[in-house]
Design an enzyme around this catalytic site. Structure first.
Site, PDB file in Angstrom:
ATOM      1  N   PRO A  94       0.805  -1.228   0.000  1.00  0.00           N
ATOM      2  CA  PRO A  94       0.000   0.000   0.000  1.00  0.00           C
ATOM      3  C   PRO A  94       0.833   1.271   0.000  1.00  0.00           C
ATOM      4  O   PRO A  94       1.994   1.273   0.412  1.00  0.00           O
ATOM      5  CB  PRO A  94      -0.810  -0.116   1.302  1.00  0.00           C
ATOM      6  CG  PRO A  94       0.041  -0.948   2.195  1.00  0.00           C
ATOM      7  CD  PRO A  94       0.735  -1.935   1.296  1.00  0.00           C
ATOM      8  N   CYS A  95       0.221   2.344  -0.466  1.00  0.00           N
ATOM      9  CA  CYS A  95       0.844   3.663  -0.411  1.00  0.00           C
ATOM     10  C   CYS A  95       0.632   4.209   0.998  1.00  0.00           C
ATOM     11  O   CYS A  95      -0.490   4.479   1.409  1.00  0.00           O
ATOM     12  CB  CYS A  95       0.202   4.591  -1.438  1.00  0.00           C
ATOM     13  SG  CYS A  95       0.937   6.236  -1.496  1.00  0.00           S
ATOM     14  N   GLN A  96       1.714   4.334   1.747  1.00  0.00           N
ATOM     15  CA  GLN A  96       1.644   4.801   3.129  1.00  0.00           C
ATOM     16  C   GLN A  96       2.598   5.963   3.328  1.00  0.00           C
ATOM     17  O   GLN A  96       3.212   6.448   2.378  1.00  0.00           O
ATOM     18  CB  GLN A  96       2.005   3.642   4.075  1.00  0.00           C
ATOM     19  CG  GLN A  96       1.043   2.461   4.000  1.00  0.00           C
ATOM     20  CD  GLN A  96       1.553   1.257   4.767  1.00  0.00           C
ATOM     21  OE1 GLN A  96       2.474   0.583   4.333  1.00  0.00           O
ATOM     22  NE2 GLN A  96       0.962   0.995   5.913  1.00  0.00           N
TER      23      GLN A  96
END
Length: 437
Positions: A94-96
């Site tokens: 995921p984009c975190q």
């Protein structure tokens, strides 16, 4: 080079299906081209691990070097030394917030935020020295965070650079390369600079790399780009410095090598895509997927706008697909008591057969603006997608997720998945690269 794979954040096995060209559930009984030596799939906070169970149902489990099954625990808790050696690491993460900071004890160096999955990938690469890496993320990765655009992707490139990797990336719209979904995702292909593939490329000719010789150029043909629009910048291997100071306007394709980043906006050489109509079931669909007439429209079917700044609609009108997908104007009240007009535009209510599907989200099939609704092929009535149609849109075999999980989870797993045919295309190039190592 031996085709050994470690699959992280595996979901229901999209990378594995793509690498091994699995078209039907029965194909899992055949010998796979790529040997998956270990995988990891764990959904935080979930008592029942449906995605992991689906993966194991099809492929069985994998044991670590201690002979233990650690595939369904928090990856950050896995001892990276216990992961079997592998030549290709794959994963969709995921984009975190990838920012880092000094630890309380400065002697320990820097620390990333807990729960950020990139750091587990990085730990594996530092421990196992994997020669090739293929990763997938959302397209906004290149622009995040909004207050320091490009920082998060810069941190990833800095980490890879520090470990001796060359990293290429491309934002790929799956429908532009023949798939049945308009899904845009960032793919990263990284390789050690001492591999044969890394040694053969001429990094002085960036245009040739991005147009012809690089991994993505070989796999997904570029129609053209403006050579004068190539932008470049330097990037440090000091990850803390990058976290604090780096910002850059990344384009949809590029390469990072030896502390230098080159990026350019490229235009895809489009392939005719699969249409949504081709993916819909021909057989009779169960009644439960059809939408009652009263839930479709609340007014003239031709109307695509609602304005509630004068008179509010009753709740039953709002609980229609026409209202949900139509343009809106209505008053809302902010937390401080300020009243303002909220508005949004209209989107097509019924998804047409002659174009690819829109991007599927984890909320698919729920009463949600992003949910697809279609005309049934048999009776022409309006309905939701079936779970099998959701699988087809992502390129999975029919009934892949029909392993005992609730239907809601079948849609959720597909919304989380990647477009399998894109991995199939990349596998052909990776296989060629491995044959020359």
């Amino acid at each position: 080079m031996e085709k050994t794979v470690c699959e992280l954040f595996a979901g229901v096995g999209g990378f594995r299906c793509g690498l091994n060209a699995i078209k039907t559930v029965e194909d899992t009984k055949k010998k796979e081209k790529w040997n998956t030596v270990w995988f990891s799939q764990w959904e935080p906070g979930k008592t029942k691990q449906w995605a992991h169970d689906c993966y194991v149902e099809h492929f069985g489990t994998s044991l670590d070097l201690n002979g233990e099954d650690t595939t369904n625990i928090d990856i950050s808790q896995v001892n990276k030394k216990d992961i079997p050696d592998h030549n290709l690491l794959v994963g969709g993460f995921p984009c975190q917030d990838y920012s880092v900071a000094r630890s309380l004890n400065g002697e320990k160096g820097i620390e990333g935020k807990k729960g950020v999955l990139w750091w587990s990938i990085y730990d594996i690469l530092k421990t196992k020295h994997t020669p090739f890496v293929l990763l997938e993320n959302v397209d906004r990765l290149l622009k995040s965070p909004s207050k320091q655009r490009g920082r998060d992707f810069g941190i990833i490139l800095s980490c890879l650079n520090a470990e001796g990797y060359v990293a290429e990336w491309r934002v790929i719209n799956a429908s532009e390369y023949g798939a049945g979904q308009r899904r845009r995702r960032t793919f990263i292909f990284a390789y050690k600079n001492n591999t044969n593939f890394g040694k053969l490329l001429n990094y002085d000719d960036v245009k040739c790399l991005l147009l012809k010789k690089g991994f993505f150029a070989q796999t997904f043909t570029i129609k053209d780009f403006d050579e004068k629009s190539i932008k470049s910048t330097d990037i440090s291997t000091d990850i803390l410095d990058v976290s604090n100071n780096f910002a850059f306007d990344f384009e949809n394709s590029g390469i990072a090598v030896d502390g230098k980043i080159y990026t350019v906006k490229s235009i895809a050489e489009k392939i005719t895509p699969i249409t949504l109509g081709f993916l819909l079931e021909d057989r009779e669909v169960e009644k439960k997927y059809f939408i009652a007439d009263g839930n479709l429209y609340y007014t003239n079917p031709e109307s695509t706008h609602s304005d509630e700044t004068e008179v509010e609609l009753p709740p039953e009108s709002r609980h229609t697909w026409q209202y949900l997908k139509g343009a809106k104007r209505k008053y809302r009240t902010a937390a401080n008591g300020h009243k303002y007009i909220y508005s949004e535009g209209a989107i097509p209510m019924i998804d047409e057969w002659d174009v690819p599907a829109r991007t599927m989200l984890t909320s698919e099939s729920s009463f949600n603006r992003s949910t697809h609704i279609v005309k049934d092929k048999g009776n022409g009535k309006i309905r939701l997608l079936t779970p099998m149609e959701a699988e087809r849109i992502q390129g999975f075999p029919d009934n892949w997720t029909d392993t005992g999980m609730p239907e809601k989870m079948r849609y959720f797993c597909m919304g989380n998945a990647l477009v399998v045919p894109m991995i199939e295309k990349m596998e052909k190039t990776i296989s060629k690269i491995f044959s020359e190592e």
